[in-house]
Design a protein around this motif. Structure first.
Motif, PDB file in Angstrom:
ATOM      1  N   VAL A  47       0.879  -0.810   0.101  1.00  0.00           N
ATOM      2  CA  VAL A  47      -0.118  -0.716  -0.389  1.00  0.00           C
ATOM      3  C   VAL A  47       0.570   1.589   0.236  1.00  0.00           C
ATOM      4  O   VAL A  47       1.072   2.533  -0.990  1.00  0.00           O
ATOM      5  N   GLY A  48       2.017   1.491   0.216  1.00  0.00           N
ATOM      6  CA  GLY A  48       3.302   2.608   1.060  1.00  0.00           C
ATOM      7  C   GLY A  48       3.379   2.435  -0.544  1.00  0.00           C
ATOM      8  O   GLY A  48       3.888   3.939  -0.713  1.00  0.00           O
ATOM      9  N   LEU A  50       1.061   4.444  -2.975  1.00  0.00           N
ATOM     10  CA  LEU A  50       0.330   6.066  -2.333  1.00  0.00           C
ATOM     11  C   LEU A  50       0.586   6.608  -1.433  1.00  0.00           C
ATOM     12  O   LEU A  50       0.621   7.924  -0.707  1.00  0.00           O
ATOM     13  N   GLY A  96      -2.054   5.896   1.317  1.00  0.00           N
ATOM     14  CA  GLY A  96      -1.362   4.775   2.111  1.00  0.00           C
ATOM     15  C   GLY A  96      -1.905   4.157   3.772  1.00  0.00           C
ATOM     16  O   GLY A  96      -2.523   3.555   3.934  1.00  0.00           O
ATOM     17  N   VAL A 140       4.056   4.351   8.159  1.00  0.00           N
ATOM     18  CA  VAL A 140       4.473   3.690   6.489  1.00  0.00           C
ATOM     19  C   VAL A 140       5.687   3.814   5.606  1.00  0.00           C
ATOM     20  O   VAL A 140       6.135   3.397   5.026  1.00  0.00           O
TER      21      VAL A 140
END
Length: 201
Positions: free
Chosen positions: A118-119, A122, A127, A143
């Motif tokens: 996710v990081g 985004l 994220g 993150v």
């Protein structure tokens, strides 16, 4: 993990050697899983000596990826062993389950890899918002720390390089950028556009 009697356990617990599901409790809000290692012993992290002498045990509660909108509450029983090597400075040591979690981590490996993905997609703030929406609360700075801890990707040596300019202050300060012609990705940034830099490329 080992095969269990419930198909649900197999879905929730991917195949990890020497790990067994002791119990599974599913409610509307959460899924609770008790897990332990089935290995006969463990290796000392300092000297590498194998030990089967159990010193004590304790419980860890690493966070895991939510499943079907429910929290995953993992209760991991961890054993501590006596190191058999008398010259080793680490007498008792805790066993590690590297495919499930890592030392001192609050998260399972599965949750770590999910948050890192996710990081990467985004970055920090967005994220963290998406992770919280999916039931994985994390701060923007956490993150970014996950991303900073990731190993650098292996980049192949470019076969054909193009040389161009870039401006840090338009019309006044210029640098040189080297670009991989085949992938169109920047290879390096040089602080100026001196001729000797270009001849050395």
């Amino acid at each position: 993990m080992e095969e269990t009697s419930s198909p649900l356990e197999a879905v929730l617990s991917p195949s990890i050697a020497d790990v067994s599901v002791l119990s599974l409790d599913v409610s509307r809000e959460a899924i609770r899983i008790d897990v332990c290692s089935t290995a006969a012993g463990a290796a000392c992290p300092d000297c590498g000596s194998e030990s089967t002498r159990v010193h004590s045990s304790y419980q860890r509660f690493p966070a895991d990826v939510p499943n079907g909108g429910r929290l995953m509450i993992l209760r991991l029983r961890v054993r501590r062993f006596f190191c058999p090597e008398s010259s080793c400075a680490r007498r008792p040591f805790a066993e590690q389950l590297p495919e499930l979690t890592r030392r001192h981590s609050r998260w399972t490996e599965r949750l770590l890899s999910t948050l890192a993905a996710v990081g990467l997609a985004l970055a920090g703030r967005a994220g963290a918002r998406l992770a919280r929406a999916f039931g994985m609360p994390i701060s923007r700075s956490a993150v970014l720390r996950l991303l900073d801890a990731l190993p650098e990707p292996e980049v192949p040596v470019p076969r054909v390089v193009d040389v161009d300019e870039y401006a840090t202050r338009k019309g006044r300060i210029y640098g040189t950028v080297l670009v991989d012609v085949e992938t169109r990705r920047p290879v390096d940034l040089l602080p100026d556009r001196m001729a000797q830099h270009r001849r050395g490329c």
